[in-house]
Design an enzyme around this catalytic site. Structure first.
Site, PDB file in Angstrom:
ATOM      1  N   SER A   1       0.864  -1.181   0.000  1.00 42.07           N
ATOM      2  CA  SER A   1       0.000   0.000   0.000  1.00 42.07           C
ATOM      3  C   SER A   1       0.895   1.223   0.000  1.00 42.07           C
ATOM      4  O   SER A   1       2.051   1.165   0.450  1.00 42.07           O
ATOM      5  CB  SER A   1      -0.878   0.003   1.257  1.00 42.07           C
ATOM      6  OG  SER A   1      -1.530   1.249   1.428  1.00 42.07           O
TER       7      SER A   1
ATOM      8  N   TYR B   1      -1.809  -0.989  10.511  1.00 44.79           N
ATOM      9  CA  TYR B   1      -1.843  -1.264   9.075  1.00 44.79           C
ATOM     10  C   TYR B   1      -0.603  -0.686   8.402  1.00 44.79           C
ATOM     11  O   TYR B   1       0.063  -1.368   7.614  1.00 44.79           O
ATOM     12  CB  TYR B   1      -3.117  -0.674   8.474  1.00 44.79           C
ATOM     13  CG  TYR B   1      -3.274  -0.880   6.991  1.00 44.79           C
ATOM     14  CD1 TYR B   1      -3.794  -2.071   6.489  1.00 44.79           C
ATOM     15  CD2 TYR B   1      -2.924   0.117   6.078  1.00 44.79           C
ATOM     16  CE1 TYR B   1      -3.952  -2.262   5.123  1.00 44.79           C
ATOM     17  CE2 TYR B   1      -3.080  -0.061   4.714  1.00 44.79           C
ATOM     18  CZ  TYR B   1      -3.598  -1.248   4.235  1.00 44.79           C
ATOM     19  OH  TYR B   1      -3.757  -1.434   2.888  1.00 44.79           O
TER      20      TYR B   1
END
Length: 282
Positions: free
Chosen positions: A145, A158
Site C-alpha cells: 500500500s 496497518y
C-alpha cells in the site's frame, strides 16, 4: 487478450482472491492466458468467485480454502493449486485487512490479527513459493500500500505491516534475483473496495488518490517478469509521496494536513464501514 508470458497456461496463485483486488487480479491473469488458483478464508465465496470468473473469461480457475496466517493451510493451498493446475509460476500475496481507528483504542487481538494477516501471511507465502520456484524461476508479487511509504493516523498498525512488506519485498528481491525469482511490491493508494469504504479524504483530492481494483490488477500482471521492486498505483501519487518524504517533517505534516490525509482514516463514515468491520469481527 493472451500475452506471450501466459500462452503456456502458467500457474498463478492469489491470496484473498474471493473479492476486491484479488478477484480483479484473477480476472486479469485469466484474460492474459494464465491458469489461476484463488485462495481465501471464505471457502464458499472463493468457490463462487472462481465459478463466475470461469464463466466470464473462459479460463482455467479454481477456488480453494486458505488461511494465510497458518503455514500448514498455506502449504496445502499451494499443493492443491499445483495438483490441479501445474507448477507454480506466480504468487500474489494480496490478502489483507484494514480496520480503522486510533491505535490506543485498538483491541490487542485485532492488532495481532492485522500483523498475522498483512505481514506474517506474506512471509509464509513468500518462503513457500520461493522454495517451489527454486531452479525454475517465477515471481512473487506482494500487494502492499502507499501506506507502506508514508503514514496515516487511524491506520497505525496497518501502516506498520505495509512498511514491513515493502522493506521485506526489496530485501527478498535482492536475495532471490540470481536464482531467477523476481519479487515486486505493488503499492496501491485508496482502492474502491469494501476495505476502504467510508474514508474521510476530501472530494477534491479523490481523483488523484483513488483507483479501481482493475488498476491494481493491471499493475500486478505487468510487474511479473519485470525487475522492478516497487510499483505505485497510481504512479503520480507514488511520485508525490516519494518527493514529500524528502521534505522536513514539519512541512510534510503541514502538507498532509492541508490534504486532510491526517484525518482521512480517523473521521470515517461509521455507517459506510459497518459491514466491513462486522465481517472482520466474525
Amino acid at each position: 487478450m493472451k500475452t506471450t508470458a501466459y500462452r503456456g497456461g502458467r500457474v498463478v496463485a492469489i491470496t484473498g482472491g474471493a473479492r476486491g483486488i484479488g478477484m480483479a487480479t484473477g480476472a486479469a491473469f485469466l484474460r492474459a492466458g494464465a491458469r489461476v488458483a484463488l485462495g481465501d478464508i471464505d471457502a464458499a465465496l472463493v468457490e463462487k468467485t472462481a465459478a463466475e470468473l470461469r464463466e466470464s473469461t473462459g479460463g482455467v480457475v479454481c477456488g480453494l480454502p486458505l488461511d494465510v496466517t497458518d503455514r500448514t493451510s498455506f502449504s496445502s493451498f499451494l499443493d492443491a493449486a499445483e495438483d490441479r493446475l501445474g507448477p507454480l509460476y506466480v504468487l500474489v500475496n494480496n490478502a489483507g485487512i484494514m480496520p480503522t481507528g486510533s491505535f490506543t483504542a485498538e483491541a490487542d487481538d485485532m492488532t495481532d490479527r492485522i500483523v498475522a494477516i498483512n505481514l506474517c501471511g506474506v512471509l509464509h507465502g513468500s518462503k513457500l513459493a520461493a522454495h517451489r520456484m527454486a531452479g525454475r524461476g517465477g515471481h512473487i508479487v506482494n500487494v502492499a500500500s502507499l501506506a507502506g511509504a508514508t503514514a496515516f493516523p487511524g491506520l497505525a498498525t496497518y501502516c506498520a505491516t505495509k512498511h514491513a512488506v515493502v522493506g521485506f519485498s526489496e530485501a527478498l528481491h535482492l536475495e532471490l534475483f540470481a536464482s531467477g525469482v523476481g519479487v515486486t511490491a505493488v503499492l496501491p493508494s485508496v482502492v474502491h473496495t469494501e476495505l476502504s469504504a467510508g474514508h474521510g479524504a476530501p472530494k477534491w483530492i479523490r481523483p488523484i488518490s483513488e483507483v479501481e481494483p482493475e488498476d491494481v490488477a493491471a499493475a500486478v500482471v505487468a510487474a511479473v517478469g519485470s525487475h522492478r521492486t516497487r510499483v505505485a498505483v497510481p504512479r503520480t501519487l507514488g511520485a508525490m509521496i516519494k518527493i514529500a518524504s524528502g521534505l522536513p517533517d514539519r512541512l510534510r505534516h503541514r502538507i498532509s494536513a492541508a490534504a486532510h490525509f491526517d484525518t482521512a482514516f480517523i473521521h470515517v463514515d461509521p455507517a459506510a464501514r459497518e459491514a466491513y468491520h462486522r465481517r472482520l469481527d466474525m
